[in-house]
Each structure stands twice: as C-alpha cells, then as structure tokens.
Write a protein that holds these residues in place. Structure first.
Motif, PDB file in Angstrom:
ATOM      1  N   GLN A 130       6.279-133.521 -22.307  1.00 52.95           N
ATOM      2  CA  GLN A 130       6.320-132.885 -20.992  1.00 52.95           C
ATOM      3  C   GLN A 130       5.507-131.592 -20.974  1.00 52.95           C
ATOM      4  OE1 GLN A 130       8.921-133.987 -22.653  1.00 52.95           O
ATOM      5  NE2 GLN A 130       9.787-135.629 -21.405  1.00 52.95           N
ATOM      6  N   LEU A 131       5.589-130.841 -22.065  1.00 49.26           N
ATOM      7  CA  LEU A 131       4.813-129.602 -22.135  1.00 49.26           C
ATOM      8  C   LEU A 131       3.317-129.889 -22.145  1.00 49.26           C
ATOM      9  CD1 LEU A 131       4.827-126.540 -22.424  1.00 49.26           C
ATOM     10  CD2 LEU A 131       4.996-126.846 -24.905  1.00 49.26           C
ATOM     11  N   MET A 132       2.925-130.923 -22.867  1.00 50.02           N
ATOM     12  CA  MET A 132       1.510-131.288 -22.899  1.00 50.02           C
ATOM     13  C   MET A 132       1.040-131.758 -21.529  1.00 50.02           C
ATOM     14  SD  MET A 132      -0.399-133.975 -25.438  1.00 50.02           S
ATOM     15  CE  MET A 132      -2.172-134.269 -25.291  1.00 50.02           C
ATOM     16  N   ASP A 133       1.865-132.533 -20.842  1.00 48.87           N
ATOM     17  CA  ASP A 133       1.505-132.985 -19.498  1.00 48.87           C
ATOM     18  C   ASP A 133       1.363-131.799 -18.545  1.00 48.87           C
ATOM     19  OD1 ASP A 133       1.248-135.289 -17.526  1.00 48.87           O
ATOM     20  OD2 ASP A 133       2.932-134.206 -16.667  1.00 48.87           O
ATOM     21  N   ALA A 134       2.248-130.825 -18.670  1.00 46.26           N
ATOM     22  CA  ALA A 134       2.135-129.631 -17.824  1.00 46.26           C
ATOM     23  C   ALA A 134       0.857-128.854 -18.140  1.00 46.26           C
ATOM     24  CB  ALA A 134       3.359-128.740 -18.015  1.00 46.26           C
ATOM     25  N   CYS A 135       0.508-128.765 -19.412  1.00 40.34           N
ATOM     26  CA  CYS A 135      -0.737-128.080 -19.790  1.00 40.34           C
ATOM     27  C   CYS A 135      -1.948-128.800 -19.216  1.00 40.34           C
ATOM     28  CB  CYS A 135      -0.839-127.987 -21.313  1.00 40.34           C
ATOM     29  SG  CYS A 135       0.365-126.880 -22.084  1.00 40.34           S
ATOM     30  N   VAL A 136      -1.916-130.128 -19.245  1.00 44.44           N
ATOM     31  CA  VAL A 136      -3.043-130.901 -18.701  1.00 44.44           C
ATOM     32  C   VAL A 136      -3.164-130.685 -17.206  1.00 44.44           C
ATOM     33  CG1 VAL A 136      -3.886-133.243 -18.292  1.00 44.44           C
ATOM     34  CG2 VAL A 136      -3.017-132.612 -20.542  1.00 44.44           C
ATOM     35  N   ARG A 137      -2.031-130.724 -16.496  1.00 45.61           N
ATOM     36  CA  ARG A 137      -2.068-130.546 -15.048  1.00 45.61           C
ATOM     37  C   ARG A 137      -2.498-129.145 -14.650  1.00 45.61           C
ATOM     38  NH1 ARG A 137       2.640-130.496 -13.490  1.00 45.61           N
ATOM     39  NH2 ARG A 137       3.912-131.326 -15.178  1.00 45.61           N
ATOM     40  N   ASP A 143      -4.350-125.616 -25.254  1.00 46.18           N
ATOM     41  CA  ASP A 143      -2.938-125.714 -25.656  1.00 46.18           C
ATOM     42  C   ASP A 143      -2.506-127.167 -25.778  1.00 46.18           C
ATOM     43  OD1 ASP A 143      -2.871-122.972 -25.599  1.00 46.18           O
ATOM     44  OD2 ASP A 143      -2.067-122.857 -23.561  1.00 46.18           O
ATOM     45  N   ALA A 144      -2.973-128.000 -24.850  1.00 46.91           N
ATOM     46  CA  ALA A 144      -2.625-129.423 -24.922  1.00 46.91           C
ATOM     47  C   ALA A 144      -3.180-130.060 -26.192  1.00 46.91           C
ATOM     48  CB  ALA A 144      -3.156-130.143 -23.683  1.00 46.91           C
ATOM     49  N   LEU A 145      -4.370-129.698 -26.575  1.00 49.23           N
ATOM     50  CA  LEU A 145      -4.947-130.247 -27.805  1.00 49.23           C
ATOM     51  C   LEU A 145      -4.211-129.733 -29.036  1.00 49.23           C
ATOM     52  CD1 LEU A 145      -8.724-130.032 -26.897  1.00 49.23           C
ATOM     53  CD2 LEU A 145      -7.381-132.105 -27.203  1.00 49.23           C
ATOM     54  N   ASP A 146      -3.734-128.493 -29.012  1.00 46.24           N
ATOM     55  CA  ASP A 146      -2.932-127.987 -30.125  1.00 46.24           C
ATOM     56  C   ASP A 146      -1.634-128.791 -30.266  1.00 46.24           C
ATOM     57  OD1 ASP A 146      -4.846-126.084 -30.630  1.00 46.24           O
ATOM     58  OD2 ASP A 146      -3.841-124.514 -29.469  1.00 46.24           O
ATOM     59  N   MET A 178      -5.475-136.435 -19.830  1.00 44.48           N
ATOM     60  CA  MET A 178      -6.348-135.285 -20.062  1.00 44.48           C
ATOM     61  C   MET A 178      -7.809-135.723 -20.104  1.00 44.48           C
ATOM     62  SD  MET A 178      -6.188-132.396 -23.044  1.00 44.48           S
ATOM     63  CE  MET A 178      -6.328-133.587 -24.373  1.00 44.48           C
ATOM     64  N   LEU A 179      -8.083-136.865 -20.729  1.00 42.89           N
ATOM     65  CA  LEU A 179      -9.460-137.374 -20.771  1.00 42.89           C
ATOM     66  C   LEU A 179      -9.977-137.663 -19.366  1.00 42.89           C
ATOM     67  CD1 LEU A 179     -11.934-138.470 -22.272  1.00 42.89           C
ATOM     68  CD2 LEU A 179     -10.723-140.659 -22.498  1.00 42.89           C
ATOM     69  N   ALA A 180      -9.134-138.290 -18.543  1.00 41.72           N
ATOM     70  CA  ALA A 180      -9.545-138.556 -17.164  1.00 41.72           C
ATOM     71  C   ALA A 180      -9.810-137.257 -16.407  1.00 41.72           C
ATOM     72  CB  ALA A 180      -8.471-139.384 -16.456  1.00 41.72           C
ATOM     73  N   GLY A 181      -8.968-136.234 -16.637  1.00 32.97           N
ATOM     74  CA  GLY A 181      -9.184-134.957 -15.969  1.00 32.97           C
ATOM     75  C   GLY A 181     -10.459-134.272 -16.413  1.00 32.97           C
ATOM     76  N   LEU A 182     -10.751-134.336 -17.714  1.00 35.38           N
ATOM     77  CA  LEU A 182     -11.986-133.720 -18.215  1.00 35.38           C
ATOM     78  C   LEU A 182     -13.219-134.417 -17.659  1.00 35.38           C
ATOM     79  CD1 LEU A 182     -10.964-133.135 -21.949  1.00 35.38           C
ATOM     80  CD2 LEU A 182     -11.264-131.400 -20.187  1.00 35.38           C
TER      81      LEU A 182
END
Length: 539
Positions: A130-137, A143-146, A178-182
């Motif tokens: 959930q934290l990674m998803d929030a970082c991506v959004r 931070d998401a990659l970490d 995240m890939l789609a967002g980038l």
C-alpha cells in the motif's frame, strides 16, 4: 495387608524364640508339666475368647459385614483394574498424542508470543504494497523503488514464506503500475531534469534492456510529438505551417538533447552531418537511433509542408513561412539536423506555381477584357494622361528605368489590366525571389507576353474595325510593343538584376510588328477565348 502379616509373623517368631529359650532353661519336672500348663492356658484363652465374643458380638458382626463389603469392593476394584489395564494402551497413546499436541500448541504459542512482540514490524511490512502504491500515485518513484528493492532482498532471504511471496506479487503489481505511469510521463511535456529522473527510475526498475529502453524512449516522444501535431488547427494554413514548424523545431531539439544527455554513448563525438543534398545528420557509429527517428520526423514534416504549401496564395505569407522554416533548420543544425537544403525545392516549386497562376490570371483577364472592349476615345482619360505627362517630374527616368507604369496605358483598359496583373505577379514574386528560378520566371513571362501580343495580332487580323476604332486599336498595339513589353521587361530586370537579357523583347513583340499577311500565312492564331496559349509554364 501383606505388610501387616509379615509384621505379625515376625512378632510370633520372636515370641517363639523366647519361649524356646525359656524351655531350654526349665528342669525336667518343669518340662513334664508344661503340656498341662499349656492346655490350661488354652482353655483359659478359649473361655476369654468366648466371653469376649459374647460381650462384643456386635463388633464381630460388624467386622464380618465390613469384611464382606471389603471383599465385594475389592472384587469390583479388581474388575476396574482389569478394565483399566485393558485401557492403558489407549490411554498411553492418548497421552502421547496429547504430549505431541501440547508441544505443537506450545510452539504455536511461542510463535504467537514472538509475533506479538514483532507486531509493529510486521504491520509495517504488510503495509509495504500500500505504501508503494501511494508513492507511485504521488510520483515518489525513488521511494517506491527503495521499497521494491527491500522486498526483493527479503524474497531472497525468505523465499519459502507465503507472506513474503504474497508481498512480492503485490509489489510486482505496483511496479507494473509505476512502469505505466513512467511511460505515460514520457508521452507528455517534460524537461531534461524530469526526463533524466524518469529514465533513471526505468533503469532501476529494469523492465527492458538498454537498447529496448532507448527505443521505448523515442517511441514515447514520437507519440507526444504526433499528438501535438494532431492538435494543430489547419483552418488557417499560414498559422498551421508556422505552428507545425515551431513544434518540430522545439520538440526535435529537446528530444535530441535529452537523448544525448541520457544515453551518452550516442554523443555528438561519433556523429557526422550529411551534406547539403540531404540536410539530415547521419546515424552515429553505434546505431544512432535518435537520428533515425529524427529523420523520420523530418520526412513527415517535409511531406506535410509539401502538402499544405499549395494552399498559401500570397507571396508575403510564403516568404514568411520560408523564413520560419529556414530558422527551424538553422536551429536544428546545432544538433546535426540541418534540413534547409531540402526546403529549397519545395519553396521553389511553390513560388513558381504562385507566379505562374498570377500571370495566367492576368492574361486571362486581358483576353476577356480585350474581347469586350470598345475602341472609342475617352476624353476625360486622355486629358488626365496629358495632365499627368505635363506635371511629371523631369528628373524621373524614362523608358525602361521608369519606376511607375506608363500613364498612356490609362487610355487602353485591356493593357492597363494586363500590366496591373503582371505587376501583381511581380509583387507576389518579390517577397520570395529564388535566383535559381530566374530562367523559369523569364520563360513564363516571355510566353505570357508573346501570347498577349499574338492575341492582339489575331484580333487585328480577324476583326473589321471602323477607321475611328482602328486608330485607337493601333495606338493600343503601339503601346503594347512600345510601352507594356519594355516596361514589364524592365520590372523583371529590377527583380533579377543582371538577368534582364533573359527576356527577348523583340521576339515578344514580333507578332504585332510583322505584316498582316505574314500572320495569315503562319500557323493559326488562337481564339480570344483560348487562354491556354498565353501561358504554358508549369511548376
């Protein structure tokens, strides 16, 4: 019970030993009397027992009853003991099973206690997806990659744990988002710092190998550039071409600079620039994907430009567009994409087409007006011409050097219309005057003047005019050969200095200067309605 019996036997043995010891100390006489004494003691004991029995019979009855009850209970206990002995194996198995279950429960309890102690850490671990998803959004890709690297390390250490496997699956799903967002950001307006950050995140994410990453980068920038082109409004072709040029100038320059900054092995140190024949930078020795893409975009731009240039009908607008395009080529030349050499044929063809259309419109109007013109005197016009001639500045050059058209043409409306039309064509040409088109422009103008003269010669040969009308017509013919043609030739010389000899004035006026019989013996003259003989030049 057996213990009490053993105690009783021991006491009797001691008494017996004491009795035998006493017997050994008796005399013979005492020994002979001993049986009678023993018999008397026995009788006495029997009498005492009987008396005790009579006295305490109830106790004996109770003792007998107790003994019977005890015997029955002992028999019941013996049965229960037998049943217990029969159930002992099952009880032993149950105890073993319980011992094992208790050990398992104890282990689970220990694990639960350990889990309870590590509850905050486990809660944070379970919140990683959930934290990674929030970082991506929110765009916090670093931070998401970490977090992704942390989960990957945990998967290496504890690959057999289901919770870790579930975390890996959820993190991979967030990585896809995240890939789609980038990639979506690469399809939008981004500057170099943001572009470097995005590609750095893609390299850490590692969804593609390096060559594929370069192709994806160029593909995304291509989609962005194509979207910008699609959004342009082509209602006003002049504004459309300028905006199309600005889009390619800015975006191509930015993409090439971004590509060079990100993928340094495609730097300009290994790049060469093509000659004037192509105007496009050649590919670098290591592939030059960016220049292949840039060549594709420039080919599209030039094809689009070739398609919309014919819709520009003004020389000033065409010159402005040419200047804009040349500036674009010069700007892109800083990154090896100078395509100005490819613009020359496009604009030459358009300039020649625009000039030819203007000349054809002028000659068509001349033929139409000549067919309906009445050759009569116009006193007001003649007086105005004489007044203009009297007030003319003596310092104004005459003949071919005259800056303005001859005032005598005001008496002949068809010639004035033809002169104005040709001057309008020159006005369109002067905004954008390629020296390479000098011969073509001269050929078109030569053909137009010869055609106009032939039409007037045919008119003189085929029309029966009255003497008064014939005088005015002959004056118009003299003005055509003596004023219009030399004046137009002088104007051509002003546009192309030093190339005035390309126009043959004598050949242009030969049809009106020749005798009528020569015209009749020659080839058939074109009809007044036939305007195709006036201009035959094409782009």
């Amino acid at each position: 019970m057996s213990t009490a019996h053993s105690y009783a036997t021991g006491a009797e043995r001691e008494q017996a030993e004491a009795y035998f010891s006493d017997l050994l100390s008796y005399s013979l006489e005492r020994l002979s009397k001993e049986p009678e004494l023993l018999r008397a003691d026995q009788d006495q004991l029997r009498r005492q027992a009987q008396e005790a029995t009579k006295t305490h019979y109830r106790a004996f009855i109770a003792a007998a009853e107790g003994l019977e009850s005890t015997r029955a209970e002992l028999e019941a206990v013996s049965c229960h003991l037998d049943a217990l002995a029969a159930d002992l194996p099952a009880l032993s198995w149950a105890c073993d099973t319980f011992t094992q279950s208790a050990a398992q429960f104890a282990a689970k309890r220990s694990e639960n206690k350990q889990l309870l102690k590590q509850h905050p850490v486990l809660l944070e671990l379970l919140e990683v997806p959930q934290l990674m998803d929030a970082c991506v959004r929110n765009g916090n890709y670093d931070d998401a990659l970490d977090l992704r690297a942390f989960v990957a390390k945990m998967a290496l250490l504890h690959a057999d744990l289901k919770i870790v496997q579930q975390l890996v699956a959820e993190v991979e799903a967030a990585s896809e988002a995240m890939l789609a967002g980038l990639m979506a950001k690469l399809r939008g307006p981004i500057q170099l710092p943001e572009c470097l950050r995005i590609v750095g995140c893609l390299r850490r994410l590692a969804p593609f190998p390096e060559p594929e990453l370069r192709r994806r980068f160029l593909q995304c920038r291509e989609e962005w550039l194509a979207e910008l082109v699609r959004e342009l409004d082509d209602t006003n072709v002049y504004e459309y071409v300028k905006r199309l040029t600005d889009v390619h100038r800015l975006q191509l320059f930015d993409v090439v600079m971004q590509f060079r900054a990100i993928f340094s092995d495609d730097s300009s140190a290994q790049q060469t620039v093509a000659g004037a024949s192509s105007g496009i930078g050649t590919e670098s020795r290591d592939g030059g994907a960016v220049y292949s893409w840039a060549q594709h975009r420039l080919v599209f731009y030039l094809e689009t430009l070739a398609g919309v240039l014919p819709r520009i009908g003004e020389g000033g607008s065409l010159a402005s567009v040419l200047e804009h395009c040349m500036y674009c080529g010069m700007s892109l030349g800083r990154v090896g994409l100078d395509f100005r050499g490819l613009l020359v044929p496009l604009f030459e063809a358009q300039v020649l087409r625009l000039y030819a259309n203007s000349v054809k419109a002028a000659t068509d109007m001349f033929v139409m007006l000549l067919d309906v013109h009445k050759w009569v005197a116009m006193p007001a016009v003649a007086a105005r011409v004489r007044q203009a001639g009297n007030t003319a500045d003596p310092s104004t050059p005459k003949g071919d050097d005259c800056a303005g058209p001859p005032y005598a043409l005001l008496e002949h409306a068809p010639l004035a219309v033809l002169t104005n039309g040709l001057l309008a064509a020159f006005n369109e040409l002067r905004h954008c005057t390629p020296l390479s088109l000098c011969s073509s422009v001269a050929a078109i103008l030569q053909e137009a003047l010869e055609g106009a003269v032939r039409v007037m010669a045919h008119y003189r040969a085929t029309r029966a005019l009255e003497d008064s009308n014939l005088v005015h017509f002959e004056a118009a013919c003299a003005a055509m050969t003596g004023s219009v043609v030399p004046y137009i030739a002088a104007c051509f010389g002003r546009i192309y200095p030093g190339h005035g000899k390309l126009l043959d004035v004598r050949r242009a006026t030969a049809a009106l200067n020749a005798p009528p019989q020569v015209l009749e013996e020659g080839t058939p003259q074109p009809a007044l309605s036939d305007t195709s003989a006036l201009t035959s030049a094409s782009c």
